[in-house]
Design a protein around this motif. Structure first.
Motif, mmCIF file in Angstrom:
data_model
loop_
_atom_site.group_PDB
_atom_site.id
_atom_site.type_symbol
_atom_site.label_atom_id
_atom_site.label_comp_id
_atom_site.label_asym_id
_atom_site.label_seq_id
_atom_site.Cartn_x
_atom_site.Cartn_y
_atom_site.Cartn_z
ATOM 1 N N MET A 1 73.828 -22.601 -21.831
ATOM 2 C CA MET A 1 74.167 -21.385 -21.076
ATOM 3 C C MET A 1 74.770 -20.365 -22.004
ATOM 4 O O MET A 1 75.743 -20.612 -22.697
ATOM 5 C CB MET A 1 75.144 -21.742 -19.958
ATOM 6 C CG MET A 1 75.449 -20.599 -19.052
ATOM 7 S SD MET A 1 76.678 -21.093 -17.811
ATOM 8 C CE MET A 1 78.135 -20.337 -18.490
ATOM 9 N N THR A 2 74.197 -19.205 -22.059
ATOM 10 C CA THR A 2 74.785 -18.135 -22.843
ATOM 11 C C THR A 2 75.746 -17.372 -21.951
ATOM 12 O O THR A 2 75.378 -16.886 -20.891
ATOM 13 C CB THR A 2 73.703 -17.170 -23.358
ATOM 14 O OG1 THR A 2 72.841 -16.850 -22.270
ATOM 15 C CG2 THR A 2 72.900 -17.780 -24.469
ATOM 16 N N VAL A 3 76.987 -17.328 -22.375
ATOM 17 C CA VAL A 3 77.982 -16.617 -21.573
ATOM 18 C C VAL A 3 77.996 -15.162 -22.011
ATOM 19 O O VAL A 3 78.325 -14.840 -23.136
ATOM 20 C CB VAL A 3 79.380 -17.230 -21.751
ATOM 21 C CG1 VAL A 3 80.389 -16.502 -20.889
ATOM 22 C CG2 VAL A 3 79.328 -18.690 -21.379
ATOM 23 N N SER A 4 77.592 -14.294 -21.111
ATOM 24 C CA SER A 4 77.631 -12.877 -21.418
ATOM 25 C C SER A 4 78.555 -12.216 -20.407
ATOM 26 O O SER A 4 78.908 -12.798 -19.395
ATOM 27 C CB SER A 4 76.227 -12.286 -21.338
ATOM 28 O OG SER A 4 75.590 -12.690 -20.150
ATOM 29 N N ALA A 5 78.929 -10.989 -20.702
ATOM 30 C CA ALA A 5 79.816 -10.268 -19.798
ATOM 31 C C ALA A 5 79.110 -10.085 -18.453
ATOM 32 O O ALA A 5 77.905 -9.879 -18.410
ATOM 33 C CB ALA A 5 80.161 -8.923 -20.401
ATOM 34 N N PRO A 6 79.860 -10.176 -17.345
ATOM 35 C CA PRO A 6 79.242 -9.981 -16.038
ATOM 36 C C PRO A 6 78.585 -8.608 -15.948
ATOM 37 O O PRO A 6 79.108 -7.627 -16.457
ATOM 38 C CB PRO A 6 80.427 -10.068 -15.074
ATOM 39 C CG PRO A 6 81.466 -10.842 -15.808
ATOM 40 C CD PRO A 6 81.273 -10.522 -17.243
ATOM 41 N N ARG A 7 77.439 -8.567 -15.311
ATOM 42 C CA ARG A 7 76.751 -7.294 -15.111
ATOM 43 C C ARG A 7 77.514 -6.451 -14.089
ATOM 44 O O ARG A 7 78.226 -6.960 -13.250
ATOM 45 C CB ARG A 7 75.343 -7.547 -14.568
ATOM 46 C CG ARG A 7 74.375 -8.076 -15.581
ATOM 47 C CD ARG A 7 73.126 -8.603 -14.894
ATOM 48 N NE ARG A 7 73.317 -9.958 -14.413
ATOM 49 C CZ ARG A 7 73.385 -10.286 -13.129
ATOM 50 N NH1 ARG A 7 73.276 -9.366 -12.194
ATOM 51 N NH2 ARG A 7 73.565 -11.534 -12.758
ATOM 52 N N PRO A 102 76.350 -6.823 -8.000
ATOM 53 C CA PRO A 102 77.517 -6.112 -8.546
ATOM 54 C C PRO A 102 77.483 -4.617 -8.241
ATOM 55 O O PRO A 102 77.513 -3.783 -9.135
ATOM 56 C CB PRO A 102 77.415 -6.391 -10.049
ATOM 57 C CG PRO A 102 75.968 -6.614 -10.296
ATOM 58 C CD PRO A 102 75.401 -7.216 -9.052
ATOM 59 N N ILE A 103 77.385 -4.268 -6.955
ATOM 60 C CA ILE A 103 77.387 -2.853 -6.562
ATOM 61 C C ILE A 103 78.524 -2.622 -5.567
ATOM 62 O O ILE A 103 78.984 -3.554 -4.921
ATOM 63 C CB ILE A 103 76.052 -2.427 -5.904
ATOM 64 C CG1 ILE A 103 75.802 -3.223 -4.611
ATOM 65 C CG2 ILE A 103 74.896 -2.593 -6.859
ATOM 66 C CD1 ILE A 103 74.658 -2.702 -3.782
ATOM 67 N N ALA A 104 78.924 -1.356 -5.453
ATOM 68 C CA ALA A 104 79.959 -1.023 -4.476
ATOM 69 C C ALA A 104 79.332 -1.033 -3.082
ATOM 70 O O ALA A 104 78.233 -0.525 -2.903
ATOM 71 C CB ALA A 104 80.532 0.351 -4.777
ATOM 72 N N ALA B 74 83.209 -9.690 -10.824
ATOM 73 C CA ALA B 74 82.762 -10.468 -11.976
ATOM 74 C C ALA B 74 81.829 -11.599 -11.538
ATOM 75 O O ALA B 74 80.821 -11.880 -12.194
ATOM 76 C CB ALA B 74 83.970 -11.029 -12.718
ATOM 77 N N VAL B 75 82.163 -12.227 -10.408
ATOM 78 C CA VAL B 75 81.295 -13.292 -9.895
ATOM 79 C C VAL B 75 79.902 -12.722 -9.598
ATOM 80 O O VAL B 75 78.882 -13.295 -9.985
ATOM 81 C CB VAL B 75 81.892 -13.935 -8.621
ATOM 82 C CG1 VAL B 75 80.903 -14.907 -7.997
ATOM 83 C CG2 VAL B 75 83.200 -14.649 -8.947
ATOM 84 N N ARG B 76 79.891 -11.547 -8.935
ATOM 85 C CA ARG B 76 78.604 -10.928 -8.582
ATOM 86 C C ARG B 76 77.786 -10.594 -9.822
ATOM 87 O O ARG B 76 76.561 -10.513 -9.752
ATOM 88 C CB ARG B 76 78.848 -9.654 -7.774
ATOM 89 C CG ARG B 76 79.396 -9.957 -6.399
ATOM 90 C CD ARG B 76 79.815 -8.691 -5.674
ATOM 91 N NE ARG B 76 80.535 -9.055 -4.461
ATOM 92 C CZ ARG B 76 81.532 -8.365 -3.935
ATOM 93 N NH1 ARG B 76 81.907 -7.227 -4.493
ATOM 94 N NH2 ARG B 76 82.135 -8.764 -2.842
ATOM 95 N N GLY B 77 78.481 -10.395 -10.932
ATOM 96 C CA GLY B 77 77.781 -10.044 -12.156
ATOM 97 C C GLY B 77 77.169 -11.221 -12.886
ATOM 98 O O GLY B 77 76.462 -11.031 -13.869
ATOM 99 N N VAL B 78 77.438 -12.438 -12.420
ATOM 100 C CA VAL B 78 76.866 -13.592 -13.127
ATOM 101 C C VAL B 78 75.972 -14.452 -12.239
ATOM 102 O O VAL B 78 75.360 -15.412 -12.717
ATOM 103 C CB VAL B 78 77.967 -14.505 -13.742
ATOM 104 C CG1 VAL B 78 78.740 -13.752 -14.812
ATOM 105 C CG2 VAL B 78 78.903 -15.043 -12.686
#
Lengths: 265, 337
Positions: A1-7, A102-104, B74-78
């Motif tokens: 698993m590559t851990v990248s910053a959350p989108r 990841p949206i508002a 952050a959870v939603r981003g992964v």
């Protein structure tokens, strides 16, 4: 698993994507667009040619009296459908998916309103064109027409939020559509089709003080200017101010309630 | 950070009805995890909490180290979520759906276009990419839904009953897609009512019932909880069945009508071959020899059925655990539904 910053999706980007989705969906359902336009135009023609002759406006030609009010009313009818559509999204898991992205949350609902505003705009332009064709001549000329059109879009934006709230709150297509029926008393028991002064006192109390009457009176003033503002008890500027206040209050309350309910569920 | 999902005393009720009664989990990265359970077991509630769609009433849950409540963004981003319904826009084509959701998942315009093409390829949807999703078959719609959930290459994909209602071929295609995902290093948590599916895909199975965890472990370990294998030997004449019974090392059951003997054994194959050789020496012909290894079905019925006061019946052959979702609540302090 590559851990990248959350989108994370920027607000305008999310807004654009949501709007695009709903706008495309609306365009590809021509029946919805056609029905919205036809309903509005049929109302115009029926009142212009069938009932119009029997309605006294106290000086103003009926078509001049009717057209601004009808355009306002057609905006209310054009946004009813968004309630059912929002409720459907909530029931089919689309909303769940959007909430997992990841949206508002506000971007999801504002995008919905903007797409709905597109449908309202098409309805508005088509109906306004027919209104001009059947004799509507704004007293202050082209500027008056533009004023009415802009005013109508504000009305659509405001009531779009009301029905989005209905969809979010009920989460049920039938219930949300049922709430759409409030548009009937709001529009018919108003100064849109007949002068409110012609109603019995008890009904007039409601008609005079409800927002649609104010919004219609303001639209009439924007179209014709003071001298031709029939059956109004205040000056035109008053109606614009009160109308704006009504819209700001309704829009703010509905949007805040819709977004917070949407987040919570 | 080897745990992709951690929960502690996770609790959720809907209108006073408990859906999760305190879930403690530590699921490691690198293998497929399956949440297995009947309708109403709490599978969807758990997935909804992990995907930040639903807020828990109590307890904590962390996904890739991020708290689902305090660090929801952050959870939603992964993660990528594919819920129970195929949540795609029916009026948009497959490609458009993927691009729109790619953008919404945080990809730039070019990246979203690129990701859409690769997701179409991975799920074999190129041929229908420009048709509106509303015209897709159930299997295509599901695959598009899965494609949407992984378009932004999430670290964890949550799949809620991904194959419910699919025909066997579509199910197989979906299984392949999930297997492919894990080969590429994406973590997967899926829920299913199908034991076969958990067996085929998951390295770790969490069995849920009535909002609680009733078992937890690899399919092999879970199966080993059910004692032994079931051996059946059928012979050519009714009287030979009695002879065969004498060769069986322990207790057995004779079925005169089927001319067979059945027994359970910890080393089924060895005992079966012993009996087979013995009968051969006596000149008795064996028509049929079957060794039934315990399936997750047996485990499931064993676990869930154990809560039934009457002790449950013969689990064999049951496809779907009837009534497993509503065991009598006797002796359970929560009482409940």
């Amino acid at each position: 698993m590559t851990v990248s910053a959350p989108r994370r999706t920027a607000w305008p980007v999310a807004l654009l994507a949501v709007t695009r989705r709903h706008a495309l969906a609306t365009i590809r359902t021509p029946a919805v667009v056609i029905m919205s336009v036809v309903q509005s135009v049929v109302f115009l023609l029926i009142f212009r040619y069938v009932f119009g002759g029997a309605i006294g406006t106290g000086g103003l030609d009926y078509v001049q009296f009717l057209a601004p009010g009808l355009l306002v009313v057609s905006m209310l009818f054009s946004v009813i459908g968004v309630g059912g559509a929002v409720a459907e999204d909530m029931g089919t898991g689309v909303t769940d998916r959007l909430k997992s992205l990841p949206i508002a949350p506000s971007a999801a609902l504002v995008g919905r309103v903007l797409a709905q505003l597109g449908l309202s705009a098409v309805t508005l332009l088509a109906t306004a064109a027919i209104a001009v064709a059947v004799g509507f001549r704004p007293g202050v000329g082209f500027a008056g027409l533009l004023g009415v059109l802009g005013w109508c879009l504000l009305v659509a934006l405001t009531f779009g939020w009301v029905f989005i709230l209905a969809g979010v709150a009920t989460r049920d297509v039938q219930s949300a559509q049922g709430i759409g029926f409030v548009v009937l008393p709001l529009t018919f028991v108003s100064g849109a089709f007949v002068p409110a002064g012609s109603m019995p006192d008890w009904l007039r109390g409601f008609a005079d003080n409800q927002p649609v009457t104010v919004l219609v009176a303001a639209a009439r003033w924007l179209a014709h200017g003071d001298p031709r503002l029939a059956n109004a008890s205040h000056g035109g500027g008053y109606y614009v101010l009160v109308g704006l206040t009504w819209m700001a209050a309704i829009l703010l309350a509905a949007a805040v309630a819709a977004v917070s309910l949407y987040r919570r569920r | 950070m080897s745990a992709i999902i951690e929960t502690e005393r996770l609790v959720k009720s809907y209108r006073g009805r408990p859906a999760l009664r305190g879930i403690d989990l530590a699921l490691e990265s690198g293998i497929v995890h399956a949440l297995l359970g009947p309708n109403g077991a709490g599978k969807t509630t758990l997935v909804s909490i992990l995907s930040t769609v639903v807020r828990p009433d109590g307890g904590t849950a962390r996904v890739a180290g991020h708290d689902v409540r305090r660090e929801a963004a952050a959870v939603r981003g992964v993660i990528g979520l594919a819920g129970q319904h195929a949540a795609v826009e029916p009026k948009l084509t497959g490609r458009e759906n993927l691009r729109v959701f790619g953008r919404l998942s945080g990809l730039g315009a070019r990246a979203a276009r690129h990701a859409a093409e690769s997701a179409l390829g991975r799920l074999g949807l190129e041929a229908v990419a420009d048709r509106v999703a509303g015209g897709y078959s159930g299997g295509q719609r599901r695959r598009l839904d899965l494609a949407v959930s992984l378009v932004a290459r999430p670290a964890l994909v949550l799949l809620d009953e991904p194959t419910t209602g699919l025909d066997p071929l579509s199910r197989r295609q979906l299984w392949d897609a999930v297997a492919e995902l894990t080969r590429e290093g994406t973590d997967v948590l899926l829920t299913t009512q199908y034991l076969e599916e958990a067996d085929a895909l998951a390295g770790n199975v969490v069995v849920l019932n009535e909002g609680g965890i009733v078992a937890h472990g690899s399919p092999a370990r879970l199966k080993s909880r059910v004692a032994g294998e079931t051996v059946t030997i059928a012979v050519d004449r009714p009287e030979h069945a009695a002879v065969a019974a004498q060769s069986v090392p322990g207790d057995c059951r004779i079925d005169a009508e089927r001319m067979s003997v059945t027994w359970s054994s910890r080393s089924g194959a060895r005992e079966a071959l012993g009996v087979f050789a013995d009968l051969g020496a006596r000149g008795i012909e064996v028509r049929e020899l079957t060794i039934h290894r315990p399936t997750l079905d047996d485990v499931f019925l064993d676990l869930v059925g154990a809560e039934k006061p009457e002790g449950g019946g013969e689990p064999e052959g049951a496809e779907q655990p009837e009534g497993a979702g509503k065991p009598a609540g006797a002796g359970k302090p929560e009482g409940g539904r």
